[in-house]
Design a protein around this motif. Structure first.
Motif, short mmCIF file in Angstrom:
data_model
loop_
_atom_site.label_atom_id
_atom_site.label_comp_id
_atom_site.label_asym_id
_atom_site.label_seq_id
_atom_site.Cartn_x
_atom_site.Cartn_y
_atom_site.Cartn_z
N LYS A 258 0.14 -0.95 -0.08
CA LYS A 258 0.15 0.15 0.19
C LYS A 258 0.61 1.26 0.01
N ALA A 259 1.75 1.26 0.97
CA ALA A 259 2.88 2.80 1.19
C ALA A 259 3.57 2.51 -0.65
N GLN A 260 3.50 1.55 -0.93
CA GLN A 260 4.43 1.46 -2.30
C GLN A 260 3.56 2.48 -3.29
N TYR A 261 2.31 2.20 -3.70
CA TYR A 261 1.59 2.22 -4.18
C TYR A 261 0.82 3.79 -3.86
N VAL A 262 0.67 4.01 -2.87
CA VAL A 262 0.77 5.32 -2.47
C VAL A 262 1.81 6.34 -3.49
N ALA A 263 2.70 6.06 -2.84
CA ALA A 263 3.71 7.34 -3.17
C ALA A 263 4.09 7.07 -4.82
N ARG A 264 3.93 5.90 -5.78
CA ARG A 264 3.68 5.68 -7.09
C ARG A 264 2.97 6.88 -7.42
N GLN A 265 1.42 6.74 -6.33
CA GLN A 265 0.41 7.22 -6.70
C GLN A 265 0.31 9.16 -7.07
N ARG A 266 0.63 8.93 -6.08
CA ARG A 266 1.45 10.76 -6.16
C ARG A 266 2.51 10.96 -7.05
N ALA A 267 2.85 10.62 -7.30
CA ALA A 267 4.40 11.21 -8.09
C ALA A 267 3.26 10.99 -9.56
N LEU A 268 2.37 10.30 -9.98
CA LEU A 268 1.81 9.70 -10.99
C LEU A 268 1.20 11.72 -10.92
N SER A 269 0.17 11.34 -10.09
CA SER A 269 -0.75 12.49 -9.52
C SER A 269 -0.11 14.10 -9.84
N GLN A 273 -1.37 16.40 -12.83
CA GLN A 273 -2.27 17.52 -13.04
C GLN A 273 -1.62 19.10 -13.70
N ALA A 274 0.16 18.48 -13.25
CA ALA A 274 1.34 18.93 -14.52
C ALA A 274 0.23 19.37 -16.22
N LEU A 275 0.03 18.51 -16.29
CA LEU A 275 -0.38 17.79 -17.40
C LEU A 275 -1.70 18.40 -18.35
N ARG A 276 -2.08 18.55 -16.98
CA ARG A 276 -4.02 18.92 -17.56
C ARG A 276 -3.61 20.62 -17.17
N THR A 277 -2.72 21.02 -16.68
CA THR A 277 -2.71 22.26 -16.43
C THR A 277 -2.79 22.83 -18.07
N ALA A 278 -1.81 22.59 -18.35
CA ALA A 278 -0.75 22.80 -19.80
C ALA A 278 -1.55 22.57 -20.46
N LEU A 279 -2.39 21.06 -20.90
CA LEU A 279 -3.45 21.31 -21.29
C LEU A 279 -4.71 21.97 -21.54
N VAL A 280 -5.11 22.69 -20.77
CA VAL A 280 -6.92 23.60 -20.79
C VAL A 280 -5.83 25.16 -20.93
N ALA A 281 -5.05 25.74 -20.78
CA ALA A 281 -4.11 26.32 -21.18
C ALA A 281 -4.12 26.23 -22.92
N ALA A 282 -3.27 25.07 -23.46
CA ALA A 282 -2.98 25.24 -24.43
C ALA A 282 -4.94 25.27 -25.09
#
Length: 301
Positions: A258-269, A273-282
């Motif tokens: 569970k700890a391993q999953y959440v750590a990787r999940q946070r990084a992917l999140s 988020q960065a790509l979501r922001t860039a996509l909307v702006a574009a």
């Protein structure tokens, strides 16, 4: 994530070089899939983005500059759909796309904005794949279950299902559906989609494809790469035994997993988020229309 340096007019040498580099990058990203397809072989992890979303590798090869960028000496693009001739060259006709695909455009932008504005949740532990196999006579992938049928069922029964993504929830087995904390429906997607969800992050790629020429090519390929990485964690944390395919399990039935999953999940999140922001702006470049509050129905993949 790639950062775009926007200019008003790109000289032909510059934009053709960027388009060629984009095609080379796309070819490298799809090479293994194309080779397998030529041999009639399938991969349970890496082929998912081409089967679930049904987008051919060729879609990734076509580079667009996005709105507000004029391509000098680009007569060959004048006949492309949603392009127009400008005084200095050829450019994406963003107004025409928004007019022709208004419901899709507004729906996607509103969903992306709503998702980005919501706090991320990290307590699902990837149990959606387990819920899809719960008490099922047949599973979705031709791969053995790591804990067997009874062990898989026991993991589901020992956890609180907290899925927030309708397009994962809709594949739950009938027995798993009432176990989810929140009943989900397509029309309520905009109210529950949240940036910690792996599938919501993977869908950034889907939305980038659907918004076509409004999306700069660099963002499209960044989204594909992110979706590929998300899919890897998705399956490593699944109930399937993928050791023969070279994958080590993320054993979410254990505290360590569970700890391993959440750590990787946070990084992917954070990436999503960065790509979501860039996509909307574009895609909203030059669009002064206020965003609507309603989520217009988006067809499922």
């Amino acid at each position: 994530m790639t950062t775009l340096l926007e200019t008003d007019v790109l000289p032909r040498a510059e934009w053709t070089a960027r388009a060629d580099a984009h095609a080379e990058r796309a070819d490298a990203l799809t090479a293994a899939h194309r080779a397998r397809a030529s041999r009639g072989q399938k991969h349970p992890v890496e082929d998912f983005l081409f089967t679930y979303y049904s987008y051919k590798p060729a879609i990734l090869r076509r580079w667009h500059p996005g709105p507000g960028i004029v391509l000098a000496e680009a007569d060959e693009r004048a006949s492309w759909r949603w392009y127009r001739v400008a005084p200095e060259g050829t450019e994406v006709d963003a107004e025409a796309f928004r007019r022709d695909r208004g419901s899709l455009y507004r729906g996607v932008v509103n969903l992306l904005r709503a998702t980005a504005a919501r706090p991320a949740q990290f307590g699902c532990f990837g149990l959606h794949e387990w819920a899809m196999a719960y008490r099922a006579d047949e599973v979705r992938h031709a791969v053995p279950l790591r804990l067997g049928r009874d062990g898989t069922n026991a993991v589901v029964e020992a956890h609180d299902l907290k899925c927030t993504h309708f397009d994962a929830f809709r594949f739950f087995t009938p027995e798993a559906v009432p176990r989810n904390r929140t009943p989900l429906a397509r029309e309520g997607q905009i109210d529950v989609e949240q940036p910690g969800c792996l599938h919501a992050g993977m869908d950034v790629y889907k939305w980038a494809v659907k918004l076509g020429p409004l999306v700069p090519g660099e963002i499209l390929l960044d989204a594909f790469e992110m979706a590929r990485d998300i899919r890897t964690l998705d399956m490593e944390a699944s109930p399937y035994d993928l050791a023969d395919w070279g994958y080590s399990p993320v054993a979410i039935e254990t505290p360590e997993g569970k700890a391993q999953y959440v750590a990787r999940q946070r990084a992917l999140s954070e990436r999503s988020q960065a790509l979501r922001t860039a996509l909307v702006a574009a895609v909203t470049e030059g669009d002064d229309t206020p965003g609507g509050a309603d989520f217009l129905r988006l067809e499922s993949v």
